[in-house]
Motif scaffolding. Structure first.
Motif, PDB file in Angstrom:
ATOM      1  N   PRO A 126      67.099 -56.048  50.085  1.00  0.00           N
ATOM      2  CA  PRO A 126      66.367 -55.371  51.157  1.00  0.00           C
ATOM      3  C   PRO A 126      67.162 -55.416  52.472  1.00  0.00           C
ATOM      4  N   LEU A 127      66.998 -54.383  53.277  1.00  0.00           N
ATOM      5  CA  LEU A 127      67.713 -54.293  54.549  1.00  0.00           C
ATOM      6  C   LEU A 127      67.481 -55.529  55.415  1.00  0.00           C
ATOM      7  N   SER A 128      66.282 -56.055  55.412  1.00  0.00           N
ATOM      8  CA  SER A 128      65.977 -57.232  56.240  1.00  0.00           C
ATOM      9  C   SER A 128      66.862 -58.430  55.876  1.00  0.00           C
ATOM     10  N   GLU A 129      67.300 -58.510  54.629  1.00  0.00           N
ATOM     11  CA  GLU A 129      68.145 -59.631  54.191  1.00  0.00           C
ATOM     12  C   GLU A 129      69.624 -59.443  54.525  1.00  0.00           C
ATOM     13  N   VAL A 130      70.058 -58.198  54.709  1.00  0.00           N
ATOM     14  CA  VAL A 130      71.487 -57.941  54.917  1.00  0.00           C
ATOM     15  C   VAL A 130      71.807 -57.343  56.290  1.00  0.00           C
ATOM     16  N   ARG A 131      70.791 -57.149  57.119  1.00  0.00           N
ATOM     17  CA  ARG A 131      70.988 -56.528  58.436  1.00  0.00           C
ATOM     18  C   ARG A 131      72.051 -57.257  59.265  1.00  0.00           C
ATOM     19  N   ASP A 132      71.974 -58.579  59.355  1.00  0.00           N
ATOM     20  CA  ASP A 132      72.937 -59.329  60.180  1.00  0.00           C
ATOM     21  C   ASP A 132      74.352 -59.228  59.617  1.00  0.00           C
ATOM     22  N   GLU A 133      74.476 -59.279  58.310  1.00  0.00           N
ATOM     23  CA  GLU A 133      75.788 -59.149  57.668  1.00  0.00           C
ATOM     24  C   GLU A 133      76.381 -57.759  57.935  1.00  0.00           C
ATOM     25  N   ILE A 134      75.543 -56.735  57.840  1.00  0.00           N
ATOM     26  CA  ILE A 134      75.996 -55.368  58.113  1.00  0.00           C
ATOM     27  C   ILE A 134      76.444 -55.253  59.563  1.00  0.00           C
ATOM     28  N   ARG A 135      75.663 -55.800  60.475  1.00  0.00           N
ATOM     29  CA  ARG A 135      76.009 -55.756  61.903  1.00  0.00           C
ATOM     30  C   ARG A 135      77.372 -56.410  62.137  1.00  0.00           C
ATOM     31  N   ARG A 136      77.595 -57.590  61.548  1.00  0.00           N
ATOM     32  CA  ARG A 136      78.889 -58.281  61.715  1.00  0.00           C
ATOM     33  C   ARG A 136      80.032 -57.447  61.137  1.00  0.00           C
ATOM     34  N   THR A 137      79.806 -56.841  59.969  1.00  0.00           N
ATOM     35  CA  THR A 137      80.832 -56.003  59.343  1.00  0.00           C
ATOM     36  C   THR A 137      81.183 -54.821  60.228  1.00  0.00           C
ATOM     37  N   LEU A 138      80.167 -54.147  60.748  1.00  0.00           N
ATOM     38  CA  LEU A 138      80.396 -52.978  61.605  1.00  0.00           C
ATOM     39  C   LEU A 138      81.066 -53.377  62.919  1.00  0.00           C
ATOM     40  N   GLU A 139      80.649 -54.514  63.482  1.00  0.00           N
ATOM     41  CA  GLU A 139      81.288 -54.982  64.716  1.00  0.00           C
ATOM     42  C   GLU A 139      82.766 -55.273  64.487  1.00  0.00           C
ATOM     43  N   GLU A 140      83.078 -55.916  63.386  1.00  0.00           N
ATOM     44  CA  GLU A 140      84.476 -56.233  63.082  1.00  0.00           C
ATOM     45  C   GLU A 140      85.300 -54.962  62.883  1.00  0.00           C
ATOM     46  N   LYS A 141      84.744 -53.980  62.180  1.00  0.00           N
ATOM     47  CA  LYS A 141      85.451 -52.711  61.990  1.00  0.00           C
ATOM     48  C   LYS A 141      85.726 -52.032  63.331  1.00  0.00           C
ATOM     49  N   LYS A 142      84.721 -52.029  64.207  1.00  0.00           N
ATOM     50  CA  LYS A 142      84.902 -51.404  65.521  1.00  0.00           C
ATOM     51  C   LYS A 142      85.932 -52.173  66.355  1.00  0.00           C
ATOM     52  N   ARG A 143      85.880 -53.497  66.307  1.00  0.00           N
ATOM     53  CA  ARG A 143      86.872 -54.294  67.049  1.00  0.00           C
ATOM     54  C   ARG A 143      88.285 -54.003  66.561  1.00  0.00           C
ATOM     55  N   ARG A 144      88.438 -53.942  65.241  1.00  0.00           N
ATOM     56  CA  ARG A 144      89.751 -53.662  64.659  1.00  0.00           C
ATOM     57  C   ARG A 144      90.245 -52.281  65.096  1.00  0.00           C
ATOM     58  N   ALA A 145      89.358 -51.289  65.077  1.00  0.00           N
ATOM     59  CA  ALA A 145      89.730 -49.938  65.487  1.00  0.00           C
ATOM     60  C   ALA A 145      90.125 -49.914  66.969  1.00  0.00           C
ATOM     61  N   GLU A 146      89.367 -50.614  67.808  1.00  0.00           N
ATOM     62  CA  GLU A 146      89.693 -50.688  69.242  1.00  0.00           C
ATOM     63  C   GLU A 146      91.053 -51.354  69.452  1.00  0.00           C
ATOM     64  N   MET A 147      91.318 -52.423  68.711  1.00  0.00           N
ATOM     65  CA  MET A 147      92.588 -53.131  68.827  1.00  0.00           C
ATOM     66  C   MET A 147      93.742 -52.218  68.397  1.00  0.00           C
ATOM     67  N   GLU A 148      93.565 -51.489  67.312  1.00  0.00           N
ATOM     68  CA  GLU A 148      94.612 -50.582  66.838  1.00  0.00           C
ATOM     69  C   GLU A 148      94.887 -49.482  67.860  1.00  0.00           C
ATOM     70  N   MET A 149      93.839 -48.955  68.485  1.00  0.00           N
ATOM     71  CA  MET A 149      94.034 -47.929  69.514  1.00  0.00           C
ATOM     72  C   MET A 149      94.768 -48.518  70.723  1.00  0.00           C
ATOM     73  N   TRP A 150      94.399 -49.729  71.122  1.00  0.00           N
ATOM     74  CA  TRP A 150      95.036 -50.399  72.259  1.00  0.00           C
ATOM     75  C   TRP A 150      96.518 -50.630  71.965  1.00  0.00           C
ATOM     76  N   LEU A 151      96.829 -51.123  70.758  1.00  0.00           N
ATOM     77  CA  LEU A 151      98.226 -51.363  70.387  1.00  0.00           C
ATOM     78  C   LEU A 151      99.022 -50.059  70.329  1.00  0.00           C
ATOM     79  N   ALA A 152      98.422 -49.006  69.805  1.00  0.00           N
ATOM     80  CA  ALA A 152      99.103 -47.708  69.745  1.00  0.00           C
ATOM     81  C   ALA A 152      99.418 -47.213  71.157  1.00  0.00           C
ATOM     82  N   GLU A 153      98.484 -47.404  72.082  1.00  0.00           N
ATOM     83  CA  GLU A 153      98.709 -47.005  73.471  1.00  0.00           C
ATOM     84  C   GLU A 153      99.832 -47.834  74.101  1.00  0.00           C
ATOM     85  N   LEU A 154      99.844 -49.126  73.834  1.00  0.00           N
ATOM     86  CA  LEU A 154     100.925 -49.981  74.354  1.00  0.00           C
ATOM     87  C   LEU A 154     102.286 -49.544  73.810  1.00  0.00           C
ATOM     88  N   LYS A 155     102.331 -49.208  72.528  1.00  0.00           N
ATOM     89  CA  LYS A 155     103.591 -48.773  71.921  1.00  0.00           C
ATOM     90  C   LYS A 155     104.081 -47.482  72.561  1.00  0.00           C
TER      91      LYS A 155
END
Length: 146
Positions: A101-130
């Motif tokens: 059920p969503l109630s059991e995995v909501r926090d895990e999903i949130r952490r997964t999505l946050e990590e994906k967004k952080r990684r994408a932001e970091m990759e964009m930042w590094l590409a800009e620096l390059k």
């Protein structure tokens, strides 16, 4: 650099959850050259392809919507660069597995999505620096190391 702040909205969580149980079965071919892979997208030679099973969480974000929209037999329209080769995917089938059920995995999903967004932001930042980097080789110093 301090931790990158990202925000996740409820719609992102529910969208991820709705796709969580999808398991895709593909025929996959790899090519050394992108031009060869592009030709294979047009006429996928199934006999030469290997089998691969992937969950939505295994797919790059930019592929999820397009792959989810494919019907069995459909070919993903862009070769995917991966470890110095280009992959072409043909969807063989989709099955749905049960998910908690969503109630059991909501926090895990949130952490997964946050990590994906952080990684994408970091990759964009590094590409800009390059792009901004002004790198010059010191030939004399390089020769000294020989």
């Amino acid at each position: 650099m301090s931790e990158i702040k990202v925000s996740i909205v409820e719609k992102e969580i529910t969208s991820y959850y709705e796709n969580m149980g999808k398991v895709f079965r593909f025929k996959v071919m790899s090519f050394a050259k992108e031009a060869e892979a592009i030709d294979a997208v047009r006429s996928f030679p199934s006999a030469e392809a290997g089998e691969k099973t992937l969950r939505v969480a295994d797919l790059p974000d930019e592929m999820i919507d397009d792959i989810s929209a494919l019907k069995a037999g459909g070919v993903y329209q862009r070769p995917v660069p991966f470890n110095r080769v280009f992959l072409v995917f043909k969807l063989e089938g989709i099955r749905n597995e049960p998910v908690p059920p969503l109630s059991e995995v909501r926090d895990e999903i949130r952490r997964t999505l946050e990590e994906k967004k952080r990684r994408a932001e970091m990759e964009m930042w590094l590409a800009e620096l390059k792009k901004k980097a002004d790198i010059k080789l010191n030939e004399e110093l390089l020769r000294q190391g020989e």
